[in-house]
Design a protein around this motif. Structure first.
Motif, PDB file in Angstrom:
ATOM      1  N   ARG A 167       0.857  -1.198   0.000  1.00 21.24           N
ATOM      2  CA  ARG A 167       0.000   0.000   0.000  1.00 21.24           C
ATOM      3  C   ARG A 167       0.887   1.241   0.000  1.00 21.24           C
ATOM      4  O   ARG A 167       1.945   1.247   0.638  1.00 21.24           O
ATOM      5  CB  ARG A 167      -0.863   0.032   1.252  1.00 21.24           C
ATOM      6  CG  ARG A 167      -1.965  -0.995   1.273  1.00 21.24           C
ATOM      7  CD  ARG A 167      -2.855  -0.774   2.513  1.00 21.24           C
ATOM      8  NE  ARG A 167      -4.052  -1.606   2.420  1.00 21.24           N
ATOM      9  CZ  ARG A 167      -4.135  -2.854   2.882  1.00 21.24           C
ATOM     10  NH1 ARG A 167      -3.092  -3.407   3.459  1.00 21.24           N
ATOM     11  NH2 ARG A 167      -5.249  -3.555   2.742  1.00 21.24           N
ATOM     12  N   ALA A 169       0.125   4.061   1.408  1.00 21.02           N
ATOM     13  CA  ALA A 169       0.062   4.701   2.718  1.00 21.02           C
ATOM     14  C   ALA A 169      -0.686   3.819   3.698  1.00 21.02           C
ATOM     15  O   ALA A 169      -1.868   3.551   3.520  1.00 21.02           O
ATOM     16  CB  ALA A 169      -0.610   6.067   2.611  1.00 21.02           C
ATOM     17  N   TYR A 185       2.686   0.199  12.901  1.00 23.86           N
ATOM     18  CA  TYR A 185       3.303   1.307  12.173  1.00 23.86           C
ATOM     19  C   TYR A 185       3.355   2.554  13.054  1.00 23.86           C
ATOM     20  O   TYR A 185       2.315   3.050  13.473  1.00 23.86           O
ATOM     21  CB  TYR A 185       2.529   1.606  10.884  1.00 23.86           C
ATOM     22  CG  TYR A 185       2.762   0.570   9.803  1.00 23.86           C
ATOM     23  CD1 TYR A 185       2.132  -0.670   9.849  1.00 23.86           C
ATOM     24  CD2 TYR A 185       3.629   0.826   8.737  1.00 23.86           C
ATOM     25  CE1 TYR A 185       2.362  -1.625   8.874  1.00 23.86           C
ATOM     26  CE2 TYR A 185       3.862  -0.128   7.752  1.00 23.86           C
ATOM     27  CZ  TYR A 185       3.227  -1.353   7.828  1.00 23.86           C
ATOM     28  OH  TYR A 185       3.457  -2.297   6.859  1.00 23.86           O
ATOM     29  N   SER A 188       2.425   7.097   9.487  1.00 20.83           N
ATOM     30  CA  SER A 188       1.911   6.728   8.177  1.00 20.83           C
ATOM     31  C   SER A 188       3.081   6.530   7.214  1.00 20.83           C
ATOM     32  O   SER A 188       3.980   7.355   7.147  1.00 20.83           O
ATOM     33  CB  SER A 188       0.995   7.843   7.659  1.00 20.83           C
ATOM     34  OG  SER A 188       0.600   7.544   6.341  1.00 20.83           O
ATOM     35  N   SER A 189       3.082   5.400   6.517  1.00 20.98           N
ATOM     36  CA  SER A 189       4.167   5.123   5.580  1.00 20.98           C
ATOM     37  C   SER A 189       3.685   4.077   4.593  1.00 20.98           C
ATOM     38  O   SER A 189       2.678   3.417   4.823  1.00 20.98           O
ATOM     39  CB  SER A 189       5.400   4.626   6.337  1.00 20.98           C
ATOM     40  OG  SER A 189       5.126   3.392   6.968  1.00 20.98           O
ATOM     41  N   PRO A 190       4.407   3.890   3.488  1.00 24.05           N
ATOM     42  CA  PRO A 190       4.076   2.771   2.610  1.00 24.05           C
ATOM     43  C   PRO A 190       4.311   1.459   3.369  1.00 24.05           C
ATOM     44  O   PRO A 190       5.122   1.423   4.293  1.00 24.05           O
ATOM     45  CB  PRO A 190       5.087   2.909   1.464  1.00 24.05           C
ATOM     46  CG  PRO A 190       5.643   4.285   1.583  1.00 24.05           C
ATOM     47  CD  PRO A 190       5.550   4.668   3.021  1.00 24.05           C
TER      48      PRO A 190
END
Lengths: 229, 287
Positions: A167, A169, A185, A188-190
């Motif tokens: 994804r 994000a 996580y 927010s990050s890939p």
């Protein structure tokens, strides 16, 4: 070459080397990489080195970096061949089960991949939170992003693959599975892990001491939120 | 009242606040970060009378323009470039007095990649885990400069150096990197190890503060299975799926899932930080 949150499951090759084997590999002039036959031995060696360093015994080192089945000693002040000889002979007790406080993370188990995980596990969707929240986890190592811990404790039969396409994000606080690991996580990050829920807990806050809620060795339990609602 | 601050008039392509970074947090997934050309940065600090722990600016290729709100001493080191105060040429690699409200122009690099701009008192942005460095991989530290950014300055603690011009190594026309093999040299074929130490690579334009990427003959793996993530060091020569070596710099990840064939001697990393895209790279074994 950027950080990846998805290492190869260590359990896949835990039987590759005999249990007594501890390989000590050169890493330039001031670092050593110790390779262990399995994840549990890597955790145990890291815990023992942290204990010995805190006691001022050994080794004088800037960074002790555990990973899937290795421990990196970076920034050694003694000659590496001397440290290597001591590491080869170092007795390492198994990790004691109750050395850290348990960090409890309240989770709303409503992740978009809950059904897919249930499919992999061969259980009804409603059972996934119960199974996950019944287990106790331990932070084997951190990486990918500040405060991102790779939590072990999921039985091997519950290992799940990552998404083929990550994804773009993943929201902060997402509770996710990949291989034998659970992770949360910090921001927010890939990401390519299977998302099973979300926590409001703040995993990383650089204005807080310590900044990281979880560090190697931390014990973690997940508590189901919203069940009674 | 003196307002001890700098106003960024032109931020340049990529200008960041740097110091000696935040080593010692790798077990939490925190990269070391910090200035890439450490000798150049420390020289700039010495020239203006700052301690080694102070923060300065690291530019990328096309410099930066600054307007201090108070009189300051600055020094520009690293990649050679034109320096001017209110349009009048000033020295590179030496202390320069900039009056309050004057415009300091740090021009495009004539050679090399990164110039360092130290200002008396140091940049006094809020530290994160003991460092003011911008970490482009994990997002810790201040954001890269933007036009209009105001940077507070710390108190001046010592007088500038009394030298006119400090000697500095020229940016490399050929980058020779001394390496020690390992930890994962046994994951490559003997032919690949020969290739690494006998063929010439080129610095790729995709290089950044995370790593110096190269173009050249790919290195063939003897072990083709996936490597479980393991801790890496600065200077690690990691070989990703495309077979072209990447040299890890300050904003590198703390763990990696590709084999590290060798490690570059720390003293050679400053030159690596100044090698422009296209520069020839040779890896040589031993000292």
């Amino acid at each position: 070459m950027n950080g990846t949150e998805a290492p190869e499951p260590a359990s896949a090759r835990a039987t590759e080397a005999p249990a007594s084997e501890r390989r000590i590999l050169p890493v330039g002039d001031s670092a050593l990489l110790v390779e262990l036959p399995c994840a549990a031995e890597a955790e145990a060696l890291h815990a023992e080195l942290v204990r010995l360093r805190a006691a001022g015994v050994f080794p004088a080192v800037r960074d002790l970096v555990p990973a899937a089945r290795t421990v990196l000693l970076d920034g050694l002040t003694e000659p590496v061949h001397q440290v290597a000889a001591r590491l080869a002979a170092l007795p390492v007790p198994p990790v004691p089960p109750r050395t850290h406080e348990v960090v409890e993370l309240p989770v709303r188990y409503d992740g978009p991949d809950l059904a897919e995980v249930a499919d992999h596990w061969g259980v009804p969707v409603a059972d996934v939170p119960r199974i996950h929240a019944d287990l106790e986890f331990r932070v084997a190592f951190c990486g990918f992003a500040p405060g991102f811990g790779y939590l072990t404790g999921l039985p091997e039969r519950y290992a799940v693959p990552r998404h083929a396409t990550p994804r773009a994000a993943v929201p902060a606080g997402s509770v996710a599975l990949a291989g034998p690991y659970t992770g949360v996580y910090p921001r927010s990050s890939p990401g390519g892990w299977q998302l099973i829920g979300r926590t409001e807990a703040v995993l990383w806050d650089h204005t807080r001491t310590p900044a990281a809620l979880l560090s190697p060795g931390s014990r973690v339990r997940f508590r189901i939120l919203g069940e009674a609602a | 009242m003196t307002d001890r601050a700098l106003v960024v008039v032109r931020a340049g392509a990529l200008t960041t606040v740097q110091d000696l970074g935040r080593p010692g947090h790798a077990h939490l997934g925190v990269p070391p970060s910090g200035m890439l050309d450490v000798p150049a940065g420390l020289l700039a600090h010495r020239l203006v009378g700052n301690p080694a722990s102070a923060a300065l600016l690291e530019t990328t290729l096309n410099g930066v323009d600054l307007r201090p709100r108070c009189a300051v001493t600055v020094a520009v080191t690293g990649a050679p470039c034109p320096v001017a105060v209110d349009g009048r040429p000033a020295a590179w690699g030496a202390p320069v007095r900039v009056p309050a409200g004057a415009l300091l122009s740090v021009g495009a690099a004539l050679s090399g990649v990164r110039s360092y701009v130290a200002v008396s008192g140091g940049l006094d942005v809020d530290p994160v885990l003991g460092s003011r460095a911008t970490d482009l991989l994990s997002g810790l530290g201040p954001a890269p400069l933007a036009d209009g950014t105001v940077l507070p300055l710390g108190p001046v603690t010592a007088a500038p150096a009394r030298m006119d011009l400090a000697p500095q190594p020229a940016p490399p026309t050929e980058l020779v990197l001394r390496i020690a093999l390992g930890p994962r040299d046994d994951w490559f074929t003997p032919a690949a190890l020969r290739t690494l130490t006998t063929r010439t690579y080129r610095v790729s334009a995709t290089s950044n503060r995370i790593g110096l990427r190269t173009e050249g003959p790919p290195l063939e793996r003897a072990v083709t299975r996936e490597l479980p993530s393991e801790g890496v060091v600065s200077g690690a020569v990691q070989v990703p799926a495309n077979g072209r070596p990447v040299i890890f710099l300050a904003d590198r990840p703390t763990t990696g899932g590709y084999p590290v064939v060798a490690v570059v001697r720390p003293a050679d990393l400053a030159a690596a930080a100044q090698a422009v895209p296209g520069t020839a790279v040779r890896f040589v074994r031993g000292r």
